[in-house]
Design a protein around this motif. Structure first.
Motif, short mmCIF file in Angstrom:
data_model
loop_
_atom_site.label_atom_id
_atom_site.label_comp_id
_atom_site.label_asym_id
_atom_site.label_seq_id
_atom_site.Cartn_x
_atom_site.Cartn_y
_atom_site.Cartn_z
N GLY A 1 0.92 -1.22 -0.06
CA GLY A 1 -0.03 -0.12 -0.29
C GLY A 1 0.79 0.79 -0.41
O GLY A 1 1.97 0.93 0.11
N ASP A 2 0.02 2.23 0.00
CA ASP A 2 0.89 3.83 0.39
C ASP A 2 1.89 3.83 1.58
O ASP A 2 1.26 3.33 2.36
CB ASP A 2 0.20 5.09 -0.26
N GLU A 3 2.66 4.95 1.67
CA GLU A 3 3.45 4.97 3.00
C GLU A 3 2.46 5.82 4.41
O GLU A 3 2.99 5.07 4.78
CB GLU A 3 4.36 6.48 2.16
N ASN A 4 2.06 6.41 3.44
CA ASN A 4 1.14 6.69 4.67
C ASN A 4 0.71 5.95 5.52
O ASN A 4 -0.11 6.32 6.02
CB ASN A 4 -0.45 7.96 4.28
N ASP A 5 -0.97 4.90 4.38
CA ASP A 5 -1.33 3.70 5.18
C ASP A 5 0.15 3.06 5.87
O ASP A 5 -0.45 2.45 7.46
CB ASP A 5 -1.67 2.90 4.19
N ALA A 6 1.33 3.14 6.01
CA ALA A 6 2.42 2.17 5.64
C ALA A 6 2.98 2.47 7.58
O ALA A 6 3.29 2.01 8.28
CB ALA A 6 3.85 2.25 5.19
N ARG A 7 2.36 4.05 7.52
CA ARG A 7 3.26 4.62 9.04
C ARG A 7 2.20 3.71 9.62
O ARG A 7 2.40 4.50 11.02
CB ARG A 7 2.84 6.04 8.25
N ASN A 8 1.13 3.44 9.85
CA ASN A 8 -0.19 2.88 10.61
C ASN A 8 0.10 1.62 11.23
O ASN A 8 -0.54 1.46 12.54
CB ASN A 8 -1.68 2.80 10.46
N PHE A 9 1.50 1.30 10.90
CA PHE A 9 1.70 -0.30 11.77
C PHE A 9 3.23 -0.26 11.61
O PHE A 9 4.00 0.92 11.46
CB PHE A 9 1.64 -1.21 10.13
N SER A 10 3.92 -1.49 12.75
CA SER A 10 4.94 -1.44 12.84
C SER A 10 5.37 -2.70 13.02
O SER A 10 4.38 -3.56 13.06
CB SER A 10 5.35 -0.47 14.97
N TYR A 11 6.41 -3.28 13.27
CA TYR A 11 7.03 -4.02 13.23
C TYR A 11 8.34 -4.98 13.70
O TYR A 11 9.12 -3.68 13.74
CB TYR A 11 6.62 -4.79 11.95
N SER A 12 8.70 -6.25 14.58
CA SER A 12 9.94 -5.71 14.64
C SER A 12 10.21 -7.58 14.06
O SER A 12 9.68 -8.25 13.78
CB SER A 12 9.73 -6.44 16.62
N LEU A 13 11.70 -7.41 14.51
CA LEU A 13 12.58 -8.50 14.26
C LEU A 13 13.72 -8.97 14.57
O LEU A 13 14.22 -8.24 15.27
CB LEU A 13 13.36 -8.89 12.65
N GLU A 14 13.67 -10.06 14.61
CA GLU A 14 14.63 -10.88 15.61
C GLU A 14 15.55 -12.25 15.36
O GLU A 14 15.26 -13.04 15.17
CB GLU A 14 13.69 -11.54 18.08
N VAL A 15 17.04 -12.56 16.06
CA VAL A 15 17.36 -13.68 15.04
C VAL A 15 18.47 -13.45 16.51
O VAL A 15 19.03 -12.74 16.82
CB VAL A 15 18.46 -13.36 13.91
N GLY A 16 18.93 -14.80 16.56
CA GLY A 16 19.84 -15.68 17.91
C GLY A 16 19.43 -16.60 17.82
O GLY A 16 18.75 -17.59 17.71
N ALA A 17 20.98 -17.08 18.92
CA ALA A 17 20.88 -18.34 19.95
C ALA A 17 22.01 -17.57 20.90
O ALA A 17 23.08 -17.01 20.73
CB ALA A 17 21.56 -19.32 18.59
#
Length: 312
Positions: free
Chosen positions: A224-240
């Motif tokens: 979708g467009d940038e303005n709508d993208a700002r309504n969301f957040s995300y997290s990523l994690e990697v480890g061991a």
């Protein structure tokens, strides 16, 4: 890439298979009628249509000695010969038609996609290059795909033509395995398209050289467009082994290419040595498990959204 393998396990967040099927089978918008009262006169509109490329003509508008017109871009394509009567074009300008163009106001060419805007003839091009209703390019990474369309159409295209995995839910769990961990070639993968909060998100994973250092990178893009993208957040994690790397950010719109996102380093970047450490002491095989979650930014205290600490 032949020896690499990728697995995905995604949790389900309250949507059944029937809901998912309805989302994936959406079709692109049809050709709606232009807004009442703003469609240009057919005869004038046809006068301003280039006979070669069928686009609207903008100054300089050229004509042959018999009065046939075409746009300046196509003039070079036809080797200075009129496509209608084959007479030599020369450098004659059709000033009268340029004056007519100045007096017109036209709807955006994406009116059939929902754009209600009307512009003076010479302002239309600039708007159309940035119109939020313009079609999206296929966001698939790793190939030069020329397909364009709206979001429901592209989701179906990714599933059927690029065989991208489709999952429903706001959490995900990917495992990347590489048999020879000492090799890091430039490679891109679109791992999955997620349906979450009625929207679609693309998860990407890339291997490339950052300067002289081989790295891996994971990031999310919003369909979708940038303005709508700002309504969301995300997290990523990697480890061991008691260590972990985390990333939190806003998904980038697919208006930005995956290469642009990668080159801006807007995602979780994992150095190869750290990736090998996560894989175990033997370092005979690279194994990375990337987990993550998507949430909607809460607008008020009554909003029922899936916040990070509520997703499981």
């Amino acid at each position: 890439m032949g020896s690499d393998s990728i697995e995905c396990v995604s949790s389900i967040d309250g949507m059944d298979e029937e809901d998912t099927a309805r989302t994936q089978s959406s079709k692109p918008h049809g050709g709606a009628a232009p807004p009442a009262g703003i469609a240009p006169s057919t005869s004038v509109h046809e006068l301003l249509e280039c006979p070669v490329c069928a686009n609207s003509m903008y100054p300089p508008i050229h004509q042959c000695q018999n009065g046939h017109t075409l746009c300046s871009t196509c003039k070079t394509r036809v080797q200075n010969r009129c496509p209608t009567c084959r007479q030599e074009l020369g450098d004659i300008r059709c000033l009268a038609l340029e004056k007519v163009a100045e007096s017109l106001e036209l709807p955006c060419k994406y009116y059939s996609h929902g754009c209600p805007e009307v512009f003076p003839y010479y302002s239309k091009l600039k708007h159309e290059s940035q119109c939020n209703y313009r079609p999206y390019n296929c966001p698939y990474a790793g190939s030069e795909c020329s397909v364009v369309g709206d979001i429901p159409f592209l989701v179906t295209h990714l599933r059927d033509d690029h065989k991208v995995d489709m999952h429903t839910g706001c959490t995900f769990n990917h495992r990347y395995v590489k048999s020879n961990p000492r090799e890091v070639e430039n490679a891109t993968w679109m791992l999955t398209v997620f349906n979450c909060f009625g929207q679609s998100f693309c998860l990407h994973f890339e291997a490339f050289q950052l300067g002289m250092a081989p790295v891996y990178m994971a990031f999310l893009r919003f369909m979708g467009d940038e303005n709508d993208a700002r309504n969301f957040s995300y997290s990523l994690e990697v480890g061991a082994n008691g260590r972990k790397l985390t990333w939190e950010g806003t998904p980038r719109s697919i208006r930005d290419s995956h290469r642009k996102v990668r080159d801006s380093h807007d995602g979780l970047i994992i150095q190869r040595n750290m990736a090998l450490f996560f894989s175990g002491c033997e370092r005979k095989e690279l194994k990375l498990r990337v987990t993550g979650r998507i949430w909607k930014e809460q607008q008020n205290s009554d909003a029922a959204v899936c916040m990070p600490n509520l997703c499981s």
